[in-house]
Design a protein around this motif. Structure first.
Motif, PDB file in Angstrom:
ATOM      1  N   UNK A 167     -66.354  15.306 -12.656  1.00  0.00           N
ATOM      2  CA  UNK A 167     -64.913  15.172 -12.386  1.00  0.00           C
ATOM      3  C   UNK A 167     -64.269  14.240 -13.414  1.00  0.00           C
ATOM      4  N   UNK A 168     -64.948  13.110 -13.713  1.00  0.00           N
ATOM      5  CA  UNK A 168     -64.413  12.152 -14.685  1.00  0.00           C
ATOM      6  C   UNK A 168     -64.302  12.772 -16.071  1.00  0.00           C
ATOM      7  N   UNK A 169     -65.341  13.519 -16.468  1.00  0.00           N
ATOM      8  CA  UNK A 169     -65.319  14.203 -17.766  1.00  0.00           C
ATOM      9  C   UNK A 169     -64.157  15.196 -17.839  1.00  0.00           C
ATOM     10  N   UNK A 170     -64.021  16.009 -16.792  1.00  0.00           N
ATOM     11  CA  UNK A 170     -62.959  17.014 -16.771  1.00  0.00           C
ATOM     12  C   UNK A 170     -61.585  16.351 -16.767  1.00  0.00           C
ATOM     13  N   UNK A 171     -61.461  15.268 -16.025  1.00  0.00           N
ATOM     14  CA  UNK A 171     -60.191  14.539 -15.951  1.00  0.00           C
ATOM     15  C   UNK A 171     -59.807  13.983 -17.313  1.00  0.00           C
TER      16      UNK A 171
END
Length: 591
Positions: free
Chosen positions: A82-86
């Protein structure tokens, strides 16, 4: 100059910035969704640690411990994804919006009148279109969306802490007002420092652009030492501004660490006391989870001030960029007239023109050039010769009078059509750092190599171009540094010829070349002028003696008109200019 405030939540400014997000609304929506997910997922890990410690580790349940460990590993992987995609989406959103905004800024700048560039340093415009725009991109990648996520995470975290143990939460949050107070002071101080940094960056860019461009003048007059000392002062101010911002950080972060340690100390004191006094009220798992909560709680609060200032600086950059976009100094393109062919008949009727609206450089100018004829403008430096050409191209607007081509006001012509039918060859030839072919065609796909070669042969430049490495694909470097002045001038003639203009303007086009090259160019000029209306500005009177009419300008006024022989007989301004060049011991004096 208006004061730039950089208010972080200037709604009207944010609305303008977000206009460039509309084409990427799907990316924006997904970025917000991932922001919410991160805020929800973040407190889950401490809660699972608390549950594992109290229900499995304290009870020696290794099977349950293994299961929870697997769950936490899955959670960590999910959070990382999620952090990477964000991060990817917010940066993609910012860079996509800024790409479109930068295109708009560049397009707007190229349509501004030359008057705007007369009073605006080029380095300042470079700062606006590069570094100021990057600060706007950070509104998305490091500013607004991240701030929303951090605030949401803090709210969710405090909610979970209150649910877990409200009394312990209140004790832990007792130092929080100190953090809010320290953050407020830091935010105001760092805002001022950042604004100073942006100002000094602009000054530095302006200085570097001007002095690298004019490096030959600096070296000709041996001014290296003096300019070096001046650069030291400008660079020193930039350094001092950065040091001040770092100084604020060096105070703020230790203060935050101290306040965080105070919360941790209160947690240990209250938790230990509760475990000893009432073991069932506060469990070891609760203490462990609250230690993690404190770290997770203080990190976004500590970074909130930094992110808030990133948002502010994005607003400062946006305010500066939109100030350029709001500059209403582009040439008004209200004309729609664009006939299949422009004949080229020119008439000036009582034209008055001033660069600063007060001091007229052209006064009551009236003359006519029939289509296909040649008129020459002569006069001392500052007489108004080049100004006449500038207003014909509508680089500047006249204050009074009328300028017509083929009986139609130049304001009624579609602007691109007007300028594409007027080819101007200047004394100071500008060549881009590109191939000879692209410098001639200016990347016009409609001009073919055969046309370029044919024009080069007519001008007499084909032979020297063929001898260059790569021929027409030879890179001339910035401003044509790898070519002689005469070669650069010949390329400018090819450029004028391939565009097949109806009107040809030669603004002192042979004054910077040697006699042999001038003879070559003169032959090319004769071919180029055939069938075209021509306006020739020349210092060397020998180059304009065959003109159909010569107009003598002095201090913005027409003093004499006529052919070469007629003007000599008048024994006036033109005769004096002629005598200065041809009767002073054979020395040609520039007038």
């Amino acid at each position: 100059m208006s004061k730039i405030t950089g208010d972080a939540f200037n709604i009207s400014l944010l609305r303008r910035v977000f206009q460039y997000v509309k084409p990427y609304h799907k990316i924006f929506v997904w970025a917000i969704v991932l922001t919410v997910l991160l805020a929800i997922v973040a407190p889950v890990r401490p809660f699972l640690i608390q549950y594992t410690l109290d229900n499995y580790i304290m009870k020696d349940d290794y099977s349950g411990l293994l299961s929870m460990t697997i769950v936490m590993l899955i959670l960590l992987v999910l959070q990382a994804v999620i952090q990477f995609s964000h991060t990817l989406l917010t940066n993609m959103l910012g860079q996509s919006a800024i790409r479109d905004l930068r295109i708009n800024v560049f397009n707007h700048i190229t349509q501004l009148r030359l008057k705007y560039f007369d009073k605006t340093p080029i380095g300042q415009l470079i700062t606006r279109t590069v570094s100021d725009l990057e600060t706007i991109a950070e509104i998305f990648s490091e500013g607004l969306i991240v701030i929303i996520g951090d605030v949401l995470m803090v709210i969710v975290m405090i909610g979970v802490m209150l649910y877990t143990d409200w009394a312990l939460t209140i004790v832990v949050l007792l130092p929080m007002p100190l953090l809010v107070f320290a953050t407020s002071i830091f935010q105001k101080s760092i805002k001022s420092a950042f604004q100073e940094i942006r100002t000094e960056v602009s000054n530095l860019n302006t200085y570097l652009q001007e002095h690298i461009t004019g490096i030959s003048i600096i070296q000709y007059f041996a001014r290296e030492e003096q300019e070096y000392k001046k650069f030291l002062k400008i660079n020193g101010r930039y350094r001092d501004a950065n040091i001040r911002s770092n100084w604020y950080y060096s105070i703020f972060f230790p203060v935050v660490e101290i306040i965080s340690a105070m919360s941790l100390g209160l947690l240990v004191w209250y938790g230990s006391k509760s475990i000893l006094d009432k073991p069932l009220d506060v469990t070891p798992g609760t203490i462990a989870s609250f230690i993690i909560y404190i770290g997770m709680l203080f990190r976004p609060i500590r970074e909130l001030a930094d992110k808030f200032n990133t948002l502010q600086m994005g607003m400062v950059g946006a305010e500066r960029v939109f100030k350029v976009l709001d500059t209403d100094e582009s040439t008004e393109n209200t004309g729609v007239f664009a006939p299949d062919k422009m004949e080229g008949g020119i008439s000036f009727n009582q034209v008055w023109f001033a660069y600063n609206e007060e001091n007229y450089v052209l006064k009551n100018i009236s003359f006519e050039v029939k289509a296909g004829k040649t008129v020459a403008l002569v006069g001392a430096t500052g007489a108004g010769k080049s100004s006449t050409i500038n207003i014909l191209n509508r680089f500047y607007e006249i204050q009074k009078g009328k300028i017509k081509i083929d009986g139609i006001s130049i304001k009624d012509y579609e602007l691109n059509y007007l300028r594409s039918n007027i080819a101007t060859v200047l004394q100071d030839v500008f060549l881009f750092s590109d191939t000879i072919f692209n410098n001639i065609t200016l990347n016009n796909p409609e001009i073919r190599m055969e046309q370029v070669v044919d024009a080069a042969k007519k001008v007499g430049a084909h032979d020297f171009i063929e001898k260059l490495p790569g021929s027409y694909q030879y890179n001339v470097m910035e401003r044509g540094a790898t070519l002689s002045a005469g070669q650069a001038q010949l390329i400018s003639f090819i450029r004028a010829l391939v565009y097949n203009p109806s009107i040809l303007v030669l603004d002192e086009a042979t004054s910077s070349v040697d006699t042999e090259t001038e003879m070559l160019i003169q032959r090319a000029i004769e071919n180029l002028m055939q069938g075209r209306t021509s306006i020739v500005i020349a210092h060397r009177l020998s180059t304009i003696q065959k003109a159909d009419e010569i107009i003598v300008l002095d201090k913005g006024e027409i003093k004499e008109k006529g052919t070469h022989q007629e003007l000599l007989k008048l024994n006036g301004y033109y005769k004096r200019l002629y005598d200065l060049q041809f009767t002073s011991g054979g020395i040609k004096t520039v007038v």
